[in-house]
Design an enzyme around this catalytic site. Structure first.
Site, PDB file in Angstrom:
ATOM      1  N   GLU A 173       5.209 -19.694  48.127  1.00 22.76           N
ATOM      2  CA  GLU A 173       5.031 -20.481  47.054  1.00 22.76           C
ATOM      3  C   GLU A 173       5.817 -21.405  46.517  1.00 22.76           C
ATOM      4  OE1 GLU A 173       2.792 -21.378  45.367  1.00 22.76           O
ATOM      5  OE2 GLU A 173       0.685 -20.120  46.058  1.00 22.76           O
TER       6      GLU A 173
ATOM      7  N   CYS B 159     -17.095 -31.038  32.696  1.00 20.75           N
ATOM      8  CA  CYS B 159     -15.560 -31.909  32.229  1.00 20.75           C
ATOM      9  C   CYS B 159     -15.424 -32.383  31.185  1.00 20.75           C
ATOM     10  CB  CYS B 159     -15.615 -32.937  33.971  1.00 20.75           C
ATOM     11  SG  CYS B 159     -14.012 -33.308  33.713  1.00 20.75           S
TER      12      CYS B 159
END
Length: 515
Positions: free
Chosen positions: A93, A265
Site C-alpha cells: 500500500e 450507476c
C-alpha cells in the site's frame, strides 16, 4: 404532503444505516450531510439495503473472476501469520501511493525478498532502504516504513496494531486510507477505504459532481465506503472497488459495458438517458425506458451535484464525473549541479557524490554537488565554483567549469531545472577532500552510482553528461581525422592547386583581345 414524504424517507434512510451497523461517525455523516435535505441526500447515497446487497454480490463476483494476479495479493492470501500478512499489505500500500502497479511489482518483490519480516526491515540501515527504493520516488515513504517497523519491534513486541484507528494513530506515515486497507485486508475489520480509484467509482455510481478535494465531500465518500463494504469480505470488497476503478472505471476511457455494477450507476443512467432523449428528438418518440430512473435534475441544486458552471459534455459520458479539481501549479526552482570526475585504476572514471541532509526533499539521498538558486550562467558558475572549493581546494575558478546543458525533472509539487556543469580533476590539480562539518561524500564508479541511493533526477544528470561527453569526443575525433588527412597531402599538390586558382583569377582579370 411533500413534508410528510420527506420525513418518511429520512426515517427509512436512518433505519437502513442502523441495519448496516455502521460506526457512529459514519452513520451520522451518511444521512446528516450539512445543508442537504434528505431527498437530495438519498439521490447521492444508497437508501435501499436490497440495492446494497446486490451491488456487493455483483462486484465481488466480478472481482473473483477478473482480479489481477499481483504478488501482494498472493502473500496476503497465503500467509497464516497475521503480523507478516499485515506487513506484506502495508509495504504494498505504501509503494502504490502515487505509483502505478506495473512500476511497483519489481520493487515489491525485491523488498520482500530482502526483508520478508518486520524484524528484518527494522535491522536494515536507512542507506540500504534508500538504495532499494531508488527510482520509485517519494523517498520519505521508505524511510517511514522502516521507522514504523522499528517502532513495532521495539515498542509493540513485534505485533502490528489490529484496527484502522490504532494503525493510523501509532504508525508514522500511515494515513486513513492505508490504515483502512491494512485493517480490512489483513485483519478482516469491516471498514471502508477511499483512494483515487474509489472516489472515481463513487462519483459515477452516485452522480457526485462536487469538488472531490473538499473536506465535506471527502467525508461523504468515506460514509459511502463504510456503507457499502461487505461485512463478510471487507478486504476483498475494498480491493474490488479499487480494481474496478483501475481496470474498468478508468479516468478517460471507462469500459461501461464491462462494468459489473453499471445498473447501479447514476452517471451511466444519465448518459443513456441523454442518448435516449437525443434519439427521441430525432424520431419524435415520447417514451423513455429510463423514465423511472431518478434524474440528476430532480436532486435540485445541492452541493453534491455538478455545479451549473460544469456543463454536461455528451462526448464524455460518465467521464463527466468526477469533477475536475483545479490543479495547483508546481513551484519553479533552479539548481546548478556539477559532475566531478577523475580517473582511477585502469582509466575507469569515478564520480564525486555527496549526501543530502537527513530532512527535507530527497532526504538522505546522494547527489552531485549542487547549489539551489537561479541566475545567469556566469553567476551560476561563480556560485558553483565557490561551493566546490570546500572539497576541491581554494584554487578552483570559474574557468575550470564546463557547461554541459540543462535537465528538467518534475517532482509532485516542484518543476526543477538542473543546470549541469563538468569539472575534470585529472586536468586540474585539485583533489577532493572531506573537511569537518561538510556533508558525507565519496567517490563512486558508474556502476556504484547506479546502485547507490540516488534520485531519478541525478541519474538524468549523469545521462546528460555522458551524452555531452560523447558528443565532445566525437567532435575531437573528427577534427583529428581531418588534421591527419591534411598533414598527409604532399606540399606541391597544395601549391599546384593554389597556382591553378591564381592563374584562373589572373585569366579572369586580363583584358580580352579585340575581335
Amino acid at each position: 404532503m411533500s413534508k410528510i414524504r420527506l420525513a418518511t424517507r429520512s426515517k427509512q434512510g436512518i433505519q437502513t444505516d442502523k441495519q448496516q451497523k455502521l460506526p457512529r461517525k459514519s452513520e451520522e455523516s451518511v444521512m446528516l450531510y450539512k445543508g442537504i435535505p434528505s431527498q437530495q441526500s438519498s439521490f447521492h447515497t444508497f437508501s435501499s439495503t436490497v440495492e446494497i446487497e446486490v451491488f456487493r454480490k455483483r462486484l465481488l463476483a466480478w472481482y473473483n473472476n477478473c482480479k489481477r494476479d499481483l504478488p501482494w495479493r498472493k502473500l496476503a492470501a497465503a500467509e497464516a501469520d497475521a503480523d507478516r500478512r499485515a506487513y506484506a499489505v502495508w509495504v504494498s500500500e505504501v509503494m502504490l501511493q502515487q505509483t502505478q502497479v506495473a512500476s511497483v511489482i519489481n520493487y515489491y518483490n525485491r523488498w520482500m525478498q530482502k526483508w520478508p519480516t518486520l524484524q528484518d526491515l527494522a535491522g536494515a540501515s536507512l542507506e540500504e532502504v534508500n538504495e532499494l527504493w531508488s527510482g520509485l520516488g517519494y523517498y520519505s515513504r521508505g524511510k517511514r516504513l522502516q521507522e514504523g517497523a522499528r517502532k513495532i519491534v521495539s515498542e509493540m513486541a513485534g505485533h502490528m496494531p489490529r484496527t484502522a484507528e490504532e494503525l493510523q494513530k501509532l504508525l508514522p506515515g500511515v494515513g486513513k486510507y492505508t490504515a483502512g486497507a491494512i485493517a480490512s485486508i489483513a485483519f478482516g475489520q469491516v471498514t471502508g477505504v477511499v483512494d483515487g480509484n474509489v472516489i472515481r467509482v463513487l462519483c459515477r455510481i452516485r452522480a457526485i459532481g462536487a469538488d472531490p478535494t473538499n473536506s465535506a465531500v471527502t467525508d461523504r465518500f468515506w460514509a459511502l465506503s463504510h456503507m457499502l463494504v461487505d461485512p463478510a469480505h471487507p478486504g476483498d470488497f475494498n480491493q474490488a472497488m479499487m480494481e474496478l476503478g483501475a481496470m474498468v472505471c478508468s479516468p478517460r476511457t471507462p469500459l461501461c459495458m464491462e462494468c459489473p455494477v453499471r445498473q447501479h450507476c447514476r452517471a451511466h443512467h444519465r448518459m443513456e438517458k441523454e442518448l435516449e432523449d437525443s434519439a427521441k428528438r430525432l424520431t419524435g418518440r415520447t417514451a423513455s425506458k429510463y423514465s423511472s430512473v431518478p434524474d440528476v435534475e430532480e436532486c435540485g441544486n445541492c452541493s453534491l451535484c455538478l455545479p451549473p458552471s460544469e456543463v454536461w459534455d455528451p462526448g464524455l459520458g460518465v467521464a463527466n464525473f468526477p469533477r475536475k479539481a483545479a490543479k495547483k501549479q508546481p513551484r519553479i526552482e533552479s539548481t546548478a549541479t556539477c559532475v566531478l570526475q577523475r580517473k582511477c585504476h585502469e582509466d575507469t572514471p569515478e564520480y564525486f557524490i555527496v549526501q543530502r541532509p537527513s530532512t527535507g526533499l530527497l532526504a538522505g539521498l546522494w547527489e552531485f554537488p549542487s547549489v539551489l538558486g537561479p541566475g545567469q550562467e556566469k553567476q551560476q558558475k561563480a556560485t558553483m565554483a565557490n561551493h566546490l572549493r570546500a572539497w576541491v581546494g581554494s584554487d578552483v575558478t570559474v574557468g575550470h567549469l564546463q557547461h554541459v546543458g540543462e535537465v528538467l525533472h518534475i517532482f509532485s509539487h516542484i518543476r526543477q531545472t538542473y543546470t549541469v556543469y563538468f569539472l575534470n580533476l585529472d586536468k586540474y590539480e585539485g583533489n577532493c577532500k572531506m573537511e569537518a562539518g561538510l556533508l558525507p561524500c565519496r567517490w563512486v564508479t558508474k556502476a556504484e552510482f547506479q546502485n547507490s541511493a540516488v534520485s531519478t533526477a541525478m541519474k538524468k544528470v549523469l545521462k546528460a553528461y555522458e551524452k555531452w561527453s560523447s558528443s565532445i569526443s566525437a567532435t575531437k575525433a573528427a577534427k583529428r581525422k581531418r588534421d591527419s588527412v591534411c598533414a598527409s597531402k604532399p606540399v606541391f599538390q597544395a601549391e599546384s592547386s593554389s597556382s591553378k586558382r591564381q592563374l584562373s583569377l589572373d585569366s579572369f582579370l586580363a583584358p580580352h583581345p579585340k575581335t
